[in-house]
Design an enzyme around this catalytic site. Structure first.
Site, PDB file in Angstrom:
ATOM      1  N   GLN A  10     -13.846  44.363  18.271  1.00 43.97           N
ATOM      2  CA  GLN A  10     -14.595  45.400  17.566  1.00 43.97           C
ATOM      3  C   GLN A  10     -13.964  46.772  17.776  1.00 43.97           C
ATOM      4  O   GLN A  10     -13.493  47.079  18.869  1.00 43.97           O
ATOM      5  CB  GLN A  10     -16.044  45.407  18.067  1.00 43.97           C
ATOM      6  CG  GLN A  10     -17.015  45.885  17.031  1.00 43.97           C
ATOM      7  CD  GLN A  10     -18.404  45.301  17.230  1.00 43.97           C
ATOM      8  OE1 GLN A  10     -18.553  44.166  17.652  1.00 43.97           O
ATOM      9  NE2 GLN A  10     -19.421  46.066  16.929  1.00 43.97           N
ATOM     10  N   SER A  95     -12.738  39.942  23.157  1.00 42.30           N
ATOM     11  CA  SER A  95     -14.162  39.812  22.839  1.00 42.30           C
ATOM     12  C   SER A  95     -14.351  38.914  21.610  1.00 42.30           C
ATOM     13  O   SER A  95     -14.021  37.729  21.661  1.00 42.30           O
ATOM     14  CB  SER A  95     -14.794  41.195  22.665  1.00 42.30           C
ATOM     15  OG  SER A  95     -16.196  41.100  22.580  1.00 42.30           O
ATOM     16  N   LEU A  96     -14.830  39.452  20.463  1.00 38.09           N
ATOM     17  CA  LEU A  96     -15.010  38.589  19.289  1.00 38.09           C
ATOM     18  C   LEU A  96     -13.682  37.965  18.856  1.00 38.09           C
ATOM     19  O   LEU A  96     -13.661  36.896  18.235  1.00 38.09           O
ATOM     20  CB  LEU A  96     -15.634  39.373  18.125  1.00 38.09           C
ATOM     21  CG  LEU A  96     -14.719  40.261  17.276  1.00 38.09           C
ATOM     22  CD1 LEU A  96     -14.099  39.485  16.120  1.00 38.09           C
ATOM     23  CD2 LEU A  96     -15.473  41.456  16.747  1.00 38.09           C
ATOM     24  N   ARG A 120     -23.857  35.869  16.610  1.00 42.85           N
ATOM     25  CA  ARG A 120     -23.506  36.633  17.821  1.00 42.85           C
ATOM     26  C   ARG A 120     -23.736  38.125  17.583  1.00 42.85           C
ATOM     27  O   ARG A 120     -24.305  38.823  18.427  1.00 42.85           O
ATOM     28  CB  ARG A 120     -22.048  36.357  18.191  1.00 42.85           C
ATOM     29  CG  ARG A 120     -21.541  37.039  19.467  1.00 42.85           C
ATOM     30  CD  ARG A 120     -20.084  36.623  19.679  1.00 42.85           C
ATOM     31  NE  ARG A 120     -19.497  37.159  20.899  1.00 42.85           N
ATOM     32  CZ  ARG A 120     -18.812  38.287  20.991  1.00 42.85           C
ATOM     33  NH1 ARG A 120     -18.661  39.046  19.904  1.00 42.85           N
ATOM     34  NH2 ARG A 120     -18.289  38.685  22.142  1.00 42.85           N
ATOM     35  N   HIS A 205     -21.163  43.119  26.718  1.00 43.94           N
ATOM     36  CA  HIS A 205     -20.539  42.598  27.945  1.00 43.94           C
ATOM     37  C   HIS A 205     -21.199  43.161  29.206  1.00 43.94           C
ATOM     38  O   HIS A 205     -20.529  43.586  30.137  1.00 43.94           O
ATOM     39  CB  HIS A 205     -19.026  42.863  27.947  1.00 43.94           C
ATOM     40  CG  HIS A 205     -18.332  42.233  26.792  1.00 43.94           C
ATOM     41  ND1 HIS A 205     -18.152  40.868  26.690  1.00 43.94           N
ATOM     42  CD2 HIS A 205     -17.809  42.772  25.666  1.00 43.94           C
ATOM     43  CE1 HIS A 205     -17.535  40.599  25.543  1.00 43.94           C
ATOM     44  NE2 HIS A 205     -17.327  41.729  24.903  1.00 43.94           N
ATOM     45  N   GLN A 254     -18.941  34.993  28.266  1.00 45.99           N
ATOM     46  CA  GLN A 254     -18.271  36.215  27.814  1.00 45.99           C
ATOM     47  C   GLN A 254     -19.250  37.240  27.242  1.00 45.99           C
ATOM     48  O   GLN A 254     -19.000  38.438  27.286  1.00 45.99           O
ATOM     49  CB  GLN A 254     -17.221  35.819  26.760  1.00 45.99           C
ATOM     50  CG  GLN A 254     -16.323  36.916  26.275  1.00 45.99           C
ATOM     51  CD  GLN A 254     -16.294  36.946  24.769  1.00 45.99           C
ATOM     52  OE1 GLN A 254     -17.276  37.311  24.124  1.00 45.99           O
ATOM     53  NE2 GLN A 254     -15.170  36.551  24.191  1.00 45.99           N
TER      54      GLN A 254
END
Length: 314
Positions: A10, A95-96, A120, A205, A254
């Site tokens: 992101q 991340s993503l 998500r 996170h 995660q």
């Protein structure tokens, strides 16, 4: 030559992404169409036309960034004959981006990856009320040295954690807004050059994301998963895994856990990776590699000309 392919997270999104690929390759159009159908939404239109405020919504940003990355992957595979299972020593994503990596490695189908990221994004956005939490980048402190700052800012419910260990001297904090504001005020006392609030809508996170992690447990029960055909370096491990059950377990962890990107890059370096290729939007990950791992040749690939150049070298 030892290649690792990495996928952005992101913050790399921009209005107009995917337009050039779609205009030049049917294989890219097919990716955007499949994602649209999976989400019952014209996400591609938002990617290309915006508005920026709609693309910036987490539930749109996450599948959009994945769709662009996978369009690049499909063009390389279908139009230039690149076999990632033969060319890639590792895949990883920030991340993503780890979902984009898993899809490239054959763990999830494209449709399921889009659905997982939509869920998500929604779950992470809804985990805490807007404005309750935030994130800030600490510049000039190592991950180890950030610990004292985190401790000083955490008090009862007002807590923050090190969410992203991106590189030496760049660690992102995540937590309650009160703790983040305090971190920004006192970071210089702990030796930080700067501490800058990030334009995000929630404390990603961090322990505040626990409801989103629970939502992902249920989401993964609905999708079919396969073992990875390419070793995937998991964010929370900074080590490669291929077993699909392990991959799912660590993708759930995660959501609340630290993205260990500095250690991921160190692992690649130790394993003799010579070339790091960031596939998709922006140049964040290739930029980190260029600054901190100069012996690795790092490039970003998202345009037609960049794809053609990469295919030539592969």
């Amino acid at each position: 030559m030892k290649y690792a392919f990495v996928f952005p997270g992101q913050g790399s999104q921009f209005v107009g992404m995917g337009k050039e690929l779609s205009e030049n390759f049917a294989s890219a159009r097919e990716v955007f169409q499949e994602v649209n159908e999976a989400l019952s939404q014209d996400l591609y239109k938002i990617m290309v036309d915006g508005p920026d405020s709609e693309l910036m919504m987490t539930a749109n940003t996450q599948p959009a960034l994945m769709a662009f990355s996978l369009a690049v992957v499909r063009v390389l595979e279908k139009d230039f004959g690149v076999d990632f299972t033969k060319k890639a020593a590792y895949v990883a994503g920030h991340s993503l981006g780890e979902y984009s990596a898993a899809c490239t490695a054959g763990v999830f189908s494209l449709s399921d990856t889009a659905k997982l990221l939509r869920l998500r994004g929604d779950a992470m956005q809804n985990a805490v009320p807007f404005g309750v939490g935030g994130m800030a980048a600490v510049l000039g402190l190592s991950y180890k040295d950030v610990g004292a700052l985190v401790e000083a800012c955490s008090n009862g419910k007002d807590v923050c954690v090190a969410a992203n260990d991106n590189s030496d001297g760049q660690v992102v904090l995540s937590g309650s807004m009160a703790a983040i504001d305090r971190a920004i005020d006192i970071a210089p006392e702990f030796g930080a050059k700067r501490c800058v609030k990030l334009a995000v809508s929630a404390p990603f996170h961090s322990p505040f994301m626990a409801p989103a992690a629970e939502a992902m447990v249920r989401a993964f029960m609905e999708v079919e998963a396969n073992d990875a055909k390419i070793p995937l370096i998991a964010n929370v491990l900074a080590e490669p895994i291929t077993n699909h059950k392990e991959i799912i377990k660590h993708l759930i962890e995660q959501v609340t856990g630290t993205v260990r990107w500095r250690e991921t890059m160190m692992f690649m370096q130790q394993q003799g990776v010579t070339d790091l290729v960031e596939l998709g939007a922006g140049k964040v990950l290739s930029g980190i590699a260029k600054r901190s791992y100069k012996e690795i040749n790092s490039i970003s690939v998202g345009s037609v000309s960049e794809i053609e150049e990469l295919a030539k070298n592969l």
